[in-house]
Design a protein around this motif. Structure first.
Motif, PDB file in Angstrom:
ATOM      1  N   UNK A 168       0.818  -1.201   0.000  1.00 23.47           N
ATOM      2  CA  UNK A 168       0.000   0.000   0.000  1.00 23.47           C
ATOM      3  C   UNK A 168       0.852   1.250   0.000  1.00 23.47           C
ATOM      4  N   UNK A 169       0.291   2.334   0.514  1.00 28.26           N
ATOM      5  CA  UNK A 169       0.970   3.627   0.466  1.00 28.26           C
ATOM      6  C   UNK A 169       1.315   4.173   1.846  1.00 28.26           C
ATOM      7  N   UNK A 170       1.039   3.397   2.882  1.00 28.89           N
ATOM      8  CA  UNK A 170       1.186   3.922   4.238  1.00 28.89           C
ATOM      9  C   UNK A 170       2.630   4.021   4.682  1.00 28.89           C
ATOM     10  N   UNK A 171       3.458   3.101   4.225  1.00 30.90           N
ATOM     11  CA  UNK A 171       4.833   3.078   4.706  1.00 30.90           C
ATOM     12  C   UNK A 171       4.880   2.613   6.146  1.00 30.90           C
ATOM     13  N   UNK A 172       5.778   3.182   6.940  1.00 27.35           N
ATOM     14  CA  UNK A 172       5.864   2.811   8.352  1.00 27.35           C
ATOM     15  C   UNK A 172       7.049   1.911   8.617  1.00 27.35           C
ATOM     16  N   UNK A 173       6.892   1.019   9.605  1.00 30.56           N
ATOM     17  CA  UNK A 173       7.990   0.166  10.028  1.00 30.56           C
ATOM     18  C   UNK A 173       8.299  -0.897   8.982  1.00 30.56           C
ATOM     19  N   UNK A 174       9.588  -1.059   8.693  1.00 30.89           N
ATOM     20  CA  UNK A 174      10.014  -2.058   7.708  1.00 30.89           C
ATOM     21  C   UNK A 174      10.174  -3.408   8.397  1.00 30.89           C
ATOM     22  N   UNK A 175       9.039  -3.994   8.778  1.00 30.88           N
ATOM     23  CA  UNK A 175       9.045  -5.240   9.550  1.00 30.88           C
ATOM     24  C   UNK A 175       8.052  -6.228   8.947  1.00 30.88           C
ATOM     25  N   UNK A 176       8.162  -7.506   9.327  1.00 31.32           N
ATOM     26  CA  UNK A 176       7.092  -8.450   8.973  1.00 31.32           C
ATOM     27  C   UNK A 176       5.837  -8.104   9.751  1.00 31.32           C
ATOM     28  N   UNK A 177       4.746  -8.798   9.483  1.00 34.73           N
ATOM     29  CA  UNK A 177       3.474  -8.453  10.111  1.00 34.73           C
ATOM     30  C   UNK A 177       3.516  -8.646  11.623  1.00 34.73           C
ATOM     31  N   UNK A 178       4.270  -9.629  12.107  1.00 34.40           N
ATOM     32  CA  UNK A 178       4.549  -9.740  13.543  1.00 34.40           C
ATOM     33  C   UNK A 178       5.788  -8.894  13.807  1.00 34.40           C
ATOM     34  N   UNK A 179       5.568  -7.656  14.182  1.00 36.97           N
ATOM     35  CA  UNK A 179       6.606  -6.622  14.167  1.00 36.97           C
ATOM     36  C   UNK A 179       7.909  -7.022  14.848  1.00 36.97           C
ATOM     37  N   UNK A 180       7.906  -7.592  16.065  1.00 37.97           N
ATOM     38  CA  UNK A 180       9.184  -7.895  16.732  1.00 37.97           C
ATOM     39  C   UNK A 180      10.061  -8.883  15.969  1.00 37.97           C
ATOM     40  N   UNK A 181       9.450  -9.650  15.057  1.00 37.66           N
ATOM     41  CA  UNK A 181      10.218 -10.689  14.366  1.00 37.66           C
ATOM     42  C   UNK A 181      11.132 -10.129  13.278  1.00 37.66           C
ATOM     43  N   UNK A 182      11.238  -8.800  13.164  1.00 32.32           N
ATOM     44  CA  UNK A 182      12.264  -8.242  12.277  1.00 32.32           C
ATOM     45  C   UNK A 182      13.647  -8.712  12.740  1.00 32.32           C
ATOM     46  N   UNK A 183      13.787  -8.904  14.051  1.00 37.06           N
ATOM     47  CA  UNK A 183      15.056  -9.402  14.585  1.00 37.06           C
ATOM     48  C   UNK A 183      15.369 -10.791  14.033  1.00 37.06           C
TER      49      UNK A 183
END
Length: 377
Positions: free
Chosen positions: A159-174
């Motif tokens: 989409x166009x929202x942008x935001x955090x460059x993470x997977x849908x389960x945000x903490x799992x970017x680690x």
């Protein structure tokens, strides 16, 4: 599978720090600035004390804990991951393949399952409230195959929202970054090994220089840079056969002094490196002192250590309830006292809910828990 001697000081230190570092992650996500007008107004109305260019207030206190101190958890986890990944007699091709195979179980499978679970929850929410997709600026009904794949990599590209460059389960970017670093580990090992042949400490010096230079990277690359450098920093100590518990033990006070200086200079990554030295030093002292007194070296109950990954992966689910409660003003925020209560209760609530879910799942479906935690139970 990566193993250390369970009786070694290093293993005991890492075990002792696992849950406290998760608590730091929970504090990162407990700063509710911008979530509700009541919260923001309470912060503005709280007591403040101008000192030079700094305005000491409840808001700056929360920002310091959640925005400066608590983010230490991520570089610390990368440091430990690098420390353990190369914990072997010799890093051969066979060792590398075995480690990658283990990470299919410990990282990849839980990563896929948790993100699928969050996608399912988003789908349920979307069916109850058409068009609602939480952090994603696009209805699920309009998703393409590419969008579904981005769920597992970077939802800011949907989409166009942008935001955090993470997977849908945000903490799992680690976990995402750690899997990439694990695949790239032969290049990291070779680079550190070659630099160390020229000078024993050259790799260490260069990594510290890069930790300073990362301050000037664009925001979209700083996270990856931090992941790589702290993973490589931990790897350097193991590859050079340096025991960090013995090496850091005498330098705890210097780590605190260094952390204060780097914080004042706004060099966050060097501050985290200094704090890693201090925390490992202090934990080593405590464990060895307890052993000398004939006490157990276990500082954290097993249930908290065992459930750490589950709490880490699951906590944004109950956190969503807290966020909505604040947005809809179900939680009465009337002043500084109520802000402090909610701020400090948030990690407690998140831990309690996730811990009870962990215990329940371990009783009724241990196989499910095994896959969700990658065998960490």
């Amino acid at each position: 599978m990566i193993r250390t001697n369970k009786d070694s000081t290093l293993s005991q230190v890492i075990t002792a720090l696992r849950f406290p570092l998760i608590v730091l992650v929970l504090f990162v996500h407990s700063n509710f600035k911008g979530v509700s007008f009541a919260w923001d107004n309470a912060l503005k109305a709280s007591f403040s004390l101008p000192i030079g260019n700094i305005n000491l207030s409840l808001g700056t206190f929360i920002d310091f804990i959640s925005g400066s101190l608590a983010p230490l958890a991520n570089p610390f986890f990368f440091f430990v991951s690098g420390l353990l990944f190369f914990h072997c007699r010799q890093f051969t091709r066979k060792v590398y393949i075995n480690k990658i195979r283990h990470r299919l179980q410990s990282l990849l499978i839980p990563y896929i399952l948790w993100n699928l679970l969050f996608l399912l929850i988003i789908a349920i929410g979307s069916s109850l409230r058409p068009g609602w997709t939480a952090i994603i600026d696009k209805p699920l009904s309009n998703f393409t195959i590419k969008d579904y794949l981005l769920i597992f990599w970077d939802t800011s590209l949907i989409g166009q929202k942008g935001g955090l460059a993470t997977p849908i389960d945000i903490p799992l970017w680690f976990v995402r970054n750690l899997m990439v670093l694990s695949l790239a580990s032969p290049f990291i090992y070779t680079t550190i090994h070659l630099l160390s042949r020229w000078h024993k400490r050259l790799a260490l010096y260069m990594l510290l220089i890069f930790l300073y230079a990362i301050h000037y990277l664009p925001d979209q690359w700083e996270g990856w840079g931090q992941s790589l450098l702290f993973f490589s920093l931990g790897a350097t100590f193991t590859i050079l056969k340096w025991d960090v518990t013995k090496l850091f033990k005498p330098y705890g006070i210097y780590g605190i002094i260094g952390a204060c200086l780097f914080y004042w200079a706004q060099l966050a990554n060097l501050m985290y490196a200094a704090l890693i030295v201090t925390i490992i030093s202090l934990t080593t002292y405590i464990i060895e002192h307890r052993q000398q007194q004939g006490l157990t070296s276990k500082l954290i109950p097993n249930i908290l250590t065992d459930s750490s990954f589950f709490i880490y992966a699951a906590h944004t689910l109950p956190q969503g309830i807290i966020l909505w409660s604040l947005k809809l003003e179900w939680l009465p925020i009337t002043g500084a006292t109520s802000v402090l209560i909610v701020y400090f209760l948030s990690p407690v609530i998140l831990t309690t809910v996730c811990l009870l879910s962990f215990i329940l799942l371990r009783r009724i479906s241990p196989i499910s828990l095994y896959f969700l935690t990658g065998g960490r139970q």
